[in-house]
Design a protein around this motif. Structure first.
Motif, PDB file in Angstrom:
ATOM      1  N   MET A   1      35.871  25.193  44.127  1.00 41.57           N
ATOM      2  CA  MET A   1      35.572  25.731  42.812  1.00 41.57           C
ATOM      3  C   MET A   1      36.350  24.907  41.796  1.00 41.57           C
ATOM      4  SD  MET A   1      36.162  29.623  41.594  1.00 41.57           S
ATOM      5  CE  MET A   1      35.606  30.163  40.029  1.00 41.57           C
ATOM      6  N   SER A   2      35.664  24.164  40.980  1.00 46.16           N
ATOM      7  CA  SER A   2      36.330  23.257  40.057  1.00 46.16           C
ATOM      8  C   SER A   2      36.444  23.817  38.647  1.00 46.16           C
ATOM      9  CB  SER A   2      35.590  21.925  40.025  1.00 46.16           C
ATOM     10  OG  SER A   2      34.275  22.133  39.556  1.00 46.16           O
ATOM     11  N   ASP A   3      35.881  24.965  38.386  1.00 43.47           N
ATOM     12  CA  ASP A   3      35.911  25.493  37.027  1.00 43.47           C
ATOM     13  C   ASP A   3      37.012  26.538  36.836  1.00 43.47           C
ATOM     14  OD1 ASP A   3      34.504  27.172  38.720  1.00 43.47           O
ATOM     15  OD2 ASP A   3      33.212  27.960  37.145  1.00 43.47           O
ATOM     16  N   LEU A   4      38.176  26.303  37.444  1.00 40.47           N
ATOM     17  CA  LEU A   4      39.307  27.205  37.257  1.00 40.47           C
ATOM     18  C   LEU A   4      39.922  26.959  35.887  1.00 40.47           C
ATOM     19  CD1 LEU A   4      41.136  26.908  40.704  1.00 40.47           C
ATOM     20  CD2 LEU A   4      39.606  28.708  39.937  1.00 40.47           C
ATOM     21  N   ASP A   5      40.203  28.024  35.168  1.00 35.64           N
ATOM     22  CA  ASP A   5      40.883  27.873  33.887  1.00 35.64           C
ATOM     23  C   ASP A   5      42.336  28.318  34.049  1.00 35.64           C
ATOM     24  OD1 ASP A   5      40.863  30.664  33.845  1.00 35.64           O
ATOM     25  OD2 ASP A   5      39.290  30.799  32.337  1.00 35.64           O
ATOM     26  N   ASN A   6      43.069  28.282  32.944  1.00 34.94           N
ATOM     27  CA  ASN A   6      44.494  28.632  32.998  1.00 34.94           C
ATOM     28  C   ASN A   6      44.710  30.081  33.434  1.00 34.94           C
ATOM     29  OD1 ASN A   6      45.503  26.109  32.320  1.00 34.94           O
ATOM     30  ND2 ASN A   6      45.291  26.496  30.129  1.00 34.94           N
ATOM     31  N   ASP A   8      42.749  31.820  35.530  1.00 33.70           N
ATOM     32  CA  ASP A   8      42.543  31.845  36.981  1.00 33.70           C
ATOM     33  C   ASP A   8      43.791  31.333  37.709  1.00 33.70           C
ATOM     34  OD1 ASP A   8      39.906  32.799  36.857  1.00 33.70           O
ATOM     35  OD2 ASP A   8      39.097  30.761  36.660  1.00 33.70           O
ATOM     36  N   LEU A   9      44.343  30.226  37.223  1.00 32.34           N
ATOM     37  CA  LEU A   9      45.554  29.679  37.856  1.00 32.34           C
ATOM     38  C   LEU A   9      46.728  30.645  37.734  1.00 32.34           C
ATOM     39  CD1 LEU A   9      45.280  25.932  36.841  1.00 32.34           C
ATOM     40  CD2 LEU A   9      44.975  26.930  39.113  1.00 32.34           C
ATOM     41  N   ALA A  10      46.840  31.323  36.596  1.00 35.50           N
ATOM     42  CA  ALA A  10      47.911  32.307  36.428  1.00 35.50           C
ATOM     43  C   ALA A  10      47.744  33.454  37.425  1.00 35.50           C
ATOM     44  CB  ALA A  10      47.928  32.826  34.991  1.00 35.50           C
ATOM     45  N   ILE A  11      46.509  33.893  37.622  1.00 34.89           N
ATOM     46  CA  ILE A  11      46.238  34.951  38.607  1.00 34.89           C
ATOM     47  C   ILE A  11      46.627  34.473  39.999  1.00 34.89           C
ATOM     48  CG2 ILE A  11      44.367  36.203  39.778  1.00 34.89           C
ATOM     49  CD1 ILE A  11      43.019  36.431  36.978  1.00 34.89           C
ATOM     50  N   TRP A  38      40.151  42.191  37.750  1.00 35.33           N
ATOM     51  CA  TRP A  38      39.411  42.510  38.969  1.00 35.33           C
ATOM     52  C   TRP A  38      38.202  41.597  39.129  1.00 35.33           C
ATOM     53  CZ3 TRP A  38      34.561  44.276  40.290  1.00 35.33           C
ATOM     54  CH2 TRP A  38      34.431  44.709  41.613  1.00 35.33           C
ATOM     55  N   ARG A  39      37.452  41.377  38.032  1.00 36.58           N
ATOM     56  CA  ARG A  39      36.274  40.486  38.087  1.00 36.58           C
ATOM     57  C   ARG A  39      36.680  39.060  38.459  1.00 36.58           C
ATOM     58  NH1 ARG A  39      34.759  43.496  33.612  1.00 36.58           N
ATOM     59  NH2 ARG A  39      35.504  41.901  32.162  1.00 36.58           N
ATOM     60  N   ARG A  40      37.770  38.576  37.894  1.00 42.46           N
ATOM     61  CA  ARG A  40      38.219  37.213  38.199  1.00 42.46           C
ATOM     62  C   ARG A  40      38.682  37.105  39.658  1.00 42.46           C
ATOM     63  NH1 ARG A  40      39.769  33.405  34.092  1.00 42.46           N
ATOM     64  NH2 ARG A  40      38.993  34.042  32.055  1.00 42.46           N
ATOM     65  N   ILE A  41      39.388  38.108  40.146  1.00 41.62           N
ATOM     66  CA  ILE A  41      39.834  38.092  41.545  1.00 41.62           C
ATOM     67  C   ILE A  41      38.622  38.098  42.466  1.00 41.62           C
ATOM     68  CG2 ILE A  41      41.024  39.426  43.344  1.00 41.62           C
ATOM     69  CD1 ILE A  41      42.934  40.372  41.023  1.00 41.62           C
ATOM     70  N   ARG A  42      37.628  38.921  42.147  1.00 41.66           N
ATOM     71  CA  ARG A  42      36.402  38.965  42.941  1.00 41.66           C
ATOM     72  C   ARG A  42      35.691  37.607  42.915  1.00 41.66           C
ATOM     73  NH1 ARG A  42      31.993  42.952  41.049  1.00 41.66           N
ATOM     74  NH2 ARG A  42      31.681  41.211  39.641  1.00 41.66           N
ATOM     75  N   LYS A  43      35.622  36.985  41.722  1.00 42.90           N
ATOM     76  CA  LYS A  43      34.995  35.664  41.584  1.00 42.90           C
ATOM     77  C   LYS A  43      35.743  34.618  42.427  1.00 42.90           C
ATOM     78  CE  LYS A  43      35.860  32.937  38.159  1.00 42.90           C
ATOM     79  NZ  LYS A  43      36.067  32.231  36.905  1.00 42.90           N
ATOM     80  N   ALA A  47      34.132  32.725  45.691  1.00 42.37           N
ATOM     81  CA  ALA A  47      34.055  31.261  45.662  1.00 42.37           C
ATOM     82  C   ALA A  47      34.851  30.630  46.803  1.00 42.37           C
ATOM     83  CB  ALA A  47      34.568  30.744  44.320  1.00 42.37           C
ATOM     84  N   GLY A  48      35.603  31.446  47.550  1.00 44.92           N
ATOM     85  CA  GLY A  48      36.382  30.919  48.665  1.00 44.92           C
ATOM     86  C   GLY A  48      37.761  30.410  48.280  1.00 44.92           C
ATOM     87  N   VAL A  49      38.142  30.569  47.010  1.00 44.78           N
ATOM     88  CA  VAL A  49      39.475  30.144  46.573  1.00 44.78           C
ATOM     89  C   VAL A  49      40.527  31.064  47.173  1.00 44.78           C
ATOM     90  CG1 VAL A  49      40.992  29.812  44.570  1.00 44.78           C
ATOM     91  CG2 VAL A  49      38.594  29.088  44.466  1.00 44.78           C
ATOM     92  N   LEU A  50      40.245  32.361  47.183  1.00 42.43           N
ATOM     93  CA  LEU A  50      41.118  33.338  47.839  1.00 42.43           C
ATOM     94  C   LEU A  50      40.511  33.667  49.192  1.00 42.43           C
ATOM     95  CD1 LEU A  50      41.943  35.821  44.945  1.00 42.43           C
ATOM     96  CD2 LEU A  50      43.479  34.181  46.024  1.00 42.43           C
ATOM     97  N   GLY A  51      41.279  33.441  50.250  1.00 42.87           N
ATOM     98  CA  GLY A  51      40.749  33.676  51.581  1.00 42.87           C
ATOM     99  C   GLY A  51      41.337  34.891  52.264  1.00 42.87           C
ATOM    100  N   GLY A  52      42.127  35.646  51.587  1.00 40.78           N
ATOM    101  CA  GLY A  52      42.729  36.828  52.176  1.00 40.78           C
ATOM    102  C   GLY A  52      44.129  37.018  51.642  1.00 40.78           C
ATOM    103  N   ARG A  53      44.716  38.127  51.996  1.00 38.35           N
ATOM    104  CA  ARG A  53      46.092  38.429  51.594  1.00 38.35           C
ATOM    105  C   ARG A  53      46.932  38.495  52.844  1.00 38.35           C
ATOM    106  NH1 ARG A  53      45.542  42.606  46.550  1.00 38.35           N
ATOM    107  NH2 ARG A  53      43.848  41.485  45.538  1.00 38.35           N
ATOM    108  N   ARG A  54      48.108  37.907  52.772  1.00 41.76           N
ATOM    109  CA  ARG A  54      48.970  37.834  53.940  1.00 41.76           C
ATOM    110  C   ARG A  54      50.378  38.317  53.608  1.00 41.76           C
ATOM    111  NH1 ARG A  54      45.295  34.068  54.005  1.00 41.76           N
ATOM    112  NH2 ARG A  54      44.354  33.276  55.871  1.00 41.76           N
ATOM    113  N   ILE A  55      51.070  38.684  54.656  1.00 44.39           N
ATOM    114  CA  ILE A  55      52.472  39.030  54.502  1.00 44.39           C
ATOM    115  C   ILE A  55      53.300  37.949  55.180  1.00 44.39           C
ATOM    116  CG2 ILE A  55      52.066  41.512  54.375  1.00 44.39           C
ATOM    117  CD1 ILE A  55      52.972  41.623  57.336  1.00 44.39           C
TER     118      ILE A  55
END
Length: 156
Positions: A1-6, A8-11, A38-43, A47-55
């Motif tokens: 995903m190449s259309d990340l803005d500031n 998105d990066l902050a999130i 929430w919408r940005r996290i879902r996006k 898009a595969g940028v977030l692949g899961g949450r880990r501990i």
């Protein structure tokens, strides 16, 4: 995903620091509302940028005081398929990561063990019996000072 803005990066920075934060907390941290966060996290997830949450588990606190990185060169790449080796090595519970790499070795493994004698048992009974094993080089981790840090700023 190449259309990340500031934003998105902050999130992503907030989630990298603490993946348990709610969308409302993330929104407050980056200056947007909960629904927008929430919408940005879902996006980002779709898009595969977030692949899961880990501990992060402290292996030493669980009694695994030794981490070893193994470089493995397969003896005969033609006789043993890479898939066969990968299937066998990923079945070993002490093997935390399997990386197929270029360079001196074919694979790099991260192994956790209780102590050096436990690692020796893993090496002799599990690793050295894998299909196609050739050369093996072990590096014992002495300390780990750097954890994955924040994302680089957006350069545009």
């Amino acid at each position: 995903m190449s259309d990340l803005d500031n934003t998105d990066l902050a999130i992503l920075r907030v989630l990298a620091a603490d993946a348990t934060k709610s969308a409302a907390e993330i929104g407050r941290a980056v200056g947007i509302g909960q629904p927008a966060a929430w919408r940005r996290i879902r996006k980002l997830t779709e898009a595969g940028v977030l692949g899961g949450r880990r501990i992060v588990v402290d292996n030493a606190a669980l009694g695994f005081g030794v981490t070893v990185f193994l470089g493995i060169r397969l003896a005969a790449k033609g006789r043993t398929s890479l898939e066969e080796f990968e299937r066998a090595v990923t079945a070993i519970p002490e093997v935390q990561t399997v990386q197929h790499v270029l360079g001196q070795f074919d694979y790099r493994l991260r192994i956790t063990a209780r102590d050096i004698s436990d690692f020796e048992r893993i090496l002799r009974r599990r690793i050295m019996t894998l299909p196609g094993i050739g050369q093996v080089e072990a590096n014992v981790m002495l300390s780990e000072e750097r954890r994955p840090g924040p994302l680089a700023p957006l350069d545009r």
